[in-house]
Design a protein around this motif. Sequence first.
Motif, short mmCIF file in Angstrom:
data_model
loop_
_atom_site.label_atom_id
_atom_site.label_comp_id
_atom_site.label_asym_id
_atom_site.label_seq_id
_atom_site.Cartn_x
_atom_site.Cartn_y
_atom_site.Cartn_z
N CYS A 259 -86.54 92.02 89.07
CA CYS A 259 -86.21 92.39 88.05
C CYS A 259 -86.68 91.53 86.94
CB CYS A 259 -84.47 92.52 88.14
SG CYS A 259 -84.17 92.54 86.26
N THR B 166 -83.25 89.37 85.39
CA THR B 166 -82.45 88.52 86.08
C THR B 166 -83.45 87.99 87.17
OG1 THR B 166 -82.28 90.28 87.77
CG2 THR B 166 -80.51 90.19 86.18
N ASN C 294 -77.89 97.46 93.40
CA ASN C 294 -78.41 96.82 92.32
C ASN C 294 -79.61 97.50 92.25
OD1 ASN C 294 -78.69 95.55 89.68
ND2 ASN C 294 -79.23 93.54 90.74
N LYS D 18 -80.13 97.47 87.53
CA LYS D 18 -78.91 97.89 86.97
C LYS D 18 -78.16 96.73 86.25
CE LYS D 18 -75.64 101.39 87.89
NZ LYS D 18 -75.15 102.47 88.62
N GLU D 19 -78.23 95.49 87.15
CA GLU D 19 -77.23 94.61 86.75
C GLU D 19 -77.72 94.09 85.27
OE1 GLU D 19 -76.59 91.51 89.71
OE2 GLU D 19 -76.85 90.20 87.97
N ALA D 20 -79.04 93.82 85.04
CA ALA D 20 -79.64 93.67 83.79
C ALA D 20 -79.30 94.64 82.64
CB ALA D 20 -81.13 93.27 83.71
N ASN E 255 -76.68 96.74 82.67
CA ASN E 255 -75.27 96.21 82.34
C ASN E 255 -75.02 95.43 81.26
OD1 ASN E 255 -74.37 98.84 83.80
ND2 ASN E 255 -73.89 97.34 85.72
N ARG E 256 -75.72 94.35 81.54
CA ARG E 256 -75.55 93.23 80.97
C ARG E 256 -76.09 93.49 79.42
NH1 ARG E 256 -78.26 88.02 83.12
NH2 ARG E 256 -77.90 88.68 85.11
N LEU E 257 -77.32 94.28 79.16
CA LEU E 257 -77.77 94.39 78.14
C LEU E 257 -76.74 95.46 77.05
CD1 LEU E 257 -81.32 95.03 78.96
CD2 LEU E 257 -80.54 93.00 77.41
N CYS E 258 -76.14 96.30 77.91
CA CYS E 258 -75.38 97.29 77.20
C CYS E 258 -74.14 96.75 77.06
CB CYS E 258 -75.57 98.75 77.55
SG CYS E 258 -74.60 98.68 79.36
N LYS E 259 -73.77 95.46 77.56
CA LYS E 259 -72.34 94.90 77.50
C LYS E 259 -71.20 95.75 78.07
CE LYS E 259 -73.53 91.78 73.75
NZ LYS E 259 -74.73 92.37 73.17
N GLY E 260 -71.58 96.53 79.09
CA GLY E 260 -70.74 97.54 79.87
C GLY E 260 -70.56 98.74 79.20
#
Lengths: 398, 427
Positions: free
Chosen positions: A338, A341, A351, A364-366, A368-373
Amino acid sequence: METLTKEFERLAKKQKTVADDTLAALDSIIAAMTETRDKLVRVHTDASQLNAPDAPLFLLATKAKTTSSQVQESQKDLQNVFSKFSKAVDKRFKMDLNAGWNPKAFDGKDAVLARTIALHFIREGRFDVADAFVVEAGLDIPEQLKAQFVEMYHILEAMRRAGSSGVVGSDPDLELALAWARRNREALAARGSSLEFDLHKCRFIQCLKSTNPLSAREYARQHFADFSHSNFTEIQRLMCALLFSTRLSTSPYADLLHPTLFADLHTRFVRDFCALLGLPADPPLLVALQIGTASLPRLYKMSSIMKDKSGLEWSQQGELPVEIPVLDTQLYHSLFVCPVTKEAWNGLDENPPMMMQCGHIISKEALNRLCKGNVQARFKCPYCPQEATAMQAIRVHF
Amino acid sequence: MGDKTKLNHEALLQLEQPLISVPLEHLRKALRSSQRLVERELSLLATQASELASKAAAVTPGAGTVPLSEHAGHANSGAESSPTQSSILSPEEAATQLSIMIERMQKLKKKLVETAPDSTLPLHRTRARLAHLDDLAHVPATDSPEYSRWCKVRLDRVLAEYLLRKGWGTSAATLSKVGGIEDLTDIELFSQVRRIEQALESHSSAECLAWCTDNKSGLKKIKSTLEFQLRLQDYIELIRSRRTSEALAYARKHLAPQAETHMADLQRAMAMLAFGPDTKCEPYKSLFAPTRWQTLASQFRSDNFSLNSLTALPLLESTLQAGLSALKTPMCSQRDNRSVNCPTCDPTTFGDLAERLPRSHRVNSKLVCRMSGEVIDEHNLPMVLPNGYVYSERALRDAAAKHDGQITCPRTGAIFQISQAKKAYIT
């Protein structure tokens, strides 16, 4: 290397001279002794003659002494040259080859390793070695597997003959390969392999090159029909080459004479044959060793840098401390790291890689981080000006 | 690309130390022993010749003293002692003595001729091996045919070494013959190792002690305790068979001289006399243990290997460990992600071997097309089908060309038009 070779050649030369000289010196002293002895016996020597300064025994004693010191001197010289070479070797090879790998990693795996080696011998067509090894190491290798490779090498050998003679129109040597390809036509087609047609193509070219180029037309008529659908353009081209059969090498079809045509066919045949057996195209032991050989120096260096520090992980969970360069042809899996990350994807669903609308792929983790959940929140792609939402992103499979 | 296929010749050569050092040690021993032999025999000859000269000259005492001392002193100082009656020689006796000396020299010559291969063989092998290493120096890159040819030879070599180390001598011999690598393998060394190990395993120390004598200076250099341990074992065996006085004599002769470096061992050895072979008391119990022979065998093996700069574990294993680690990925153990061409994906062979090894480390993404097996990069872009499966552009175009623009996803069976494939970006 050059210094080493030079020192070595000096040593080899010196050894030869010294050995020859020593033997010559022995011969000469033996001759001198024999002569002296004969003199003593033959000529009646009275006692007084024995103590003359030039008495044979005195002369002999002197000769023995000089011989002894000369030979010893030259032996010493040889030792000096040898120790020079030995020092050059020490200087040349300095790496500690006992560091940098895990002595326990193969514990209890002797049988697997032996089996792997036996399969390698069979795979490489070294049936004599394989037979000796299977007996000596007490292995149980299915005869059927061996029989399959015996067949493969039998066909390959015939193909090689065809490649070297190559002229005779009725050459049966490609027939073996063709028969095999015909038998496995469906499986080959499923692989997208055009081996059978390519074999016919080679036979066609053989006819073209023969004293009777028109036999090529006959050959085409007999065999190309089956392939009119799949290899149409190529057949057209081959038939056109017939027009130039008298001067093929200066025609636009000169590439048909290229010697790699046959060599490629060999490689493709092995590849297809192994693939139908569910085996890798390249001998896996060779691949592993080739990569290993190239990466060992790097690992030795790492282990010398990281000695007694944590980091060089030789454990099941661990990862190598450095990236080992591998040839493109020796990459077998897609590896996704990624870009956000920097984490490598492990192939599992937890992930996975996700593609945003703009086409950029992140984990996916990145995401989620970008859209702040918030899956509906709009955010800018980190790599291009477009905006995206997590909801629109789709999971991709490499 | 250029960097990736670059070959680090220097580093690769470093791996080949054992290849050169085995014949080097072999040669070192041969040269030294022939030097010793020649030195001893010729010094003796010189002494004998001068003694003979002076003894023969002394037949008429007094007459030849002056020239005698001149000559004899020149030849050998020992001959200056005035000859006694018994040492006076007639010409016939001198001739007989000469005959004995001649015979001795002829024997020496014969011996030198017989042992000549001891030096010429390692020289011949070193030459072949240097040439083999020199071949490597001329390999341009890791993707060249020269390199794969060289690697094939190296593989055979490494395999032969492995077989030899495991004691599969017949297979190793067949392999080195078929592979044409006779000059690159050390069959004799390993068969000697095997022989001595088997002797030790059947509780005989003589062969190994002889080897220690042959390699005395080398063993001293690596500070080996092998000889002491072997002597100790012989001593232990004497106690075991209750031959106490012989044991004592043996200890006096062979163990006591090494007291300086092995005091603690020596004291323990002597204390063993107080405990019988059936003792339960440590450390004597383990000294009496028959498994000590196995320990000796492995000590012999490791000392012999370090004497010859051979690695502790077979080259095959270290190279394989490195190679399999570099190949191993998390995907290798996932059924859906296995690749038929990947060595570590085969759970019955390399996958099993790689079990305890670390996996490869990647800093950047690298995709491989599951349709064509080709690498996906800037020359062959990644394309995503509507179902999220990624293939290379070239593979999709080839497939579409064959089937009127239609593409079948090989992993899901779904059918799409090529126009539905979308470019993806991997950063």
